[in-house]
Scaffold this motif. Structure first.
Motif, short mmCIF file in Angstrom:
data_model
loop_
_atom_site.label_atom_id
_atom_site.label_comp_id
_atom_site.label_asym_id
_atom_site.label_seq_id
_atom_site.Cartn_x
_atom_site.Cartn_y
_atom_site.Cartn_z
N ASN A 102 37.15 -37.41 11.17
CA ASN A 102 36.41 -35.96 11.08
C ASN A 102 36.77 -35.33 10.13
N SER A 103 38.04 -35.12 9.62
CA SER A 103 38.08 -33.81 8.12
C SER A 103 38.09 -34.71 7.18
N GLN A 104 37.80 -36.09 7.36
CA GLN A 104 37.31 -35.74 6.22
C GLN A 104 35.97 -36.31 5.61
N THR A 105 35.16 -35.87 7.16
CA THR A 105 33.36 -35.88 7.38
C THR A 105 33.77 -34.05 7.01
N ILE A 106 34.15 -33.60 7.42
CA ILE A 106 34.05 -31.73 7.04
C ILE A 106 34.61 -31.86 5.62
N MET A 107 35.20 -32.36 5.30
CA MET A 107 35.61 -32.07 3.81
C MET A 107 33.92 -32.45 3.07
N ALA A 108 33.99 -33.50 3.41
CA ALA A 108 32.56 -34.33 1.98
C ALA A 108 31.90 -33.11 2.61
N LYS A 109 31.70 -32.31 3.23
CA LYS A 109 29.82 -31.08 3.59
C LYS A 109 30.43 -30.36 3.09
N SER A 110 31.53 -29.75 3.33
CA SER A 110 32.42 -28.24 1.96
C SER A 110 32.09 -28.69 1.00
N THR A 111 32.60 -30.14 1.01
CA THR A 111 32.73 -29.78 -1.15
C THR A 111 31.32 -30.29 -0.95
N VAL A 112 30.08 -30.73 -0.84
CA VAL A 112 28.68 -30.44 -1.12
C VAL A 112 28.31 -29.73 -1.17
N PHE A 113 28.59 -28.50 -0.56
CA PHE A 113 28.29 -27.40 -0.31
C PHE A 113 28.73 -26.19 -1.47
#
Length: 109
Positions: free
Chosen positions: A11-22
């Motif tokens: 879950n934290s990897q998914t959140i990190m990937a989304k925030s990195t894109v942002f």
């Protein structure tokens, strides 16, 4: 019974990937703003039949906009450094968390 992967790490990897894109989109935005403003300034000067910096010199609001637009590449560099630091911290932190949970799961079947 099938062993599932660590939900917290996934879950934290998914959140990190989304925030990195942002953040990467924000970096490109910070780089694009000065180009857009210089184009706007050129069109205003062309329309008024003046030199390029005359609107910046005569109108205070355009002077403030010019300063803000020219600071944006600096903000892009700061954001890029912050994202790189966040990714590095996340990699080491998620690895440590994953190791702790996998070790505890092995201890208690």
């Amino acid at each position: 019974m099938r062993r599932s992967k660590n939900f917290l790490t996934w879950n934290s990897q998914t959140i990190m990937a989304k925030s990195t894109v942002f953040f990467k989109a924000a970096i490109y935005f910070f780089y694009a703003v000065p180009l857009i403003f210089v184009t706007y300034l050129y069109l205003v000067a062309l329309h008024a039949n003046q030199t390029f910096f005359t609107p910046v010199i005569r109108e205070p609001i355009i002077t403030i906009m010019f300063v803000i637009a020219m600071l944006n590449p600096f903000f892009a560099i700061l954001t890029k450094v912050a994202v790189n630091d966040l990714e590095l911290t996340f990699r080491t932190l998620s690895t440590k968390i994953g190791r702790i949970f996998s070790f505890r799961c092995r201890m208690n079947p």
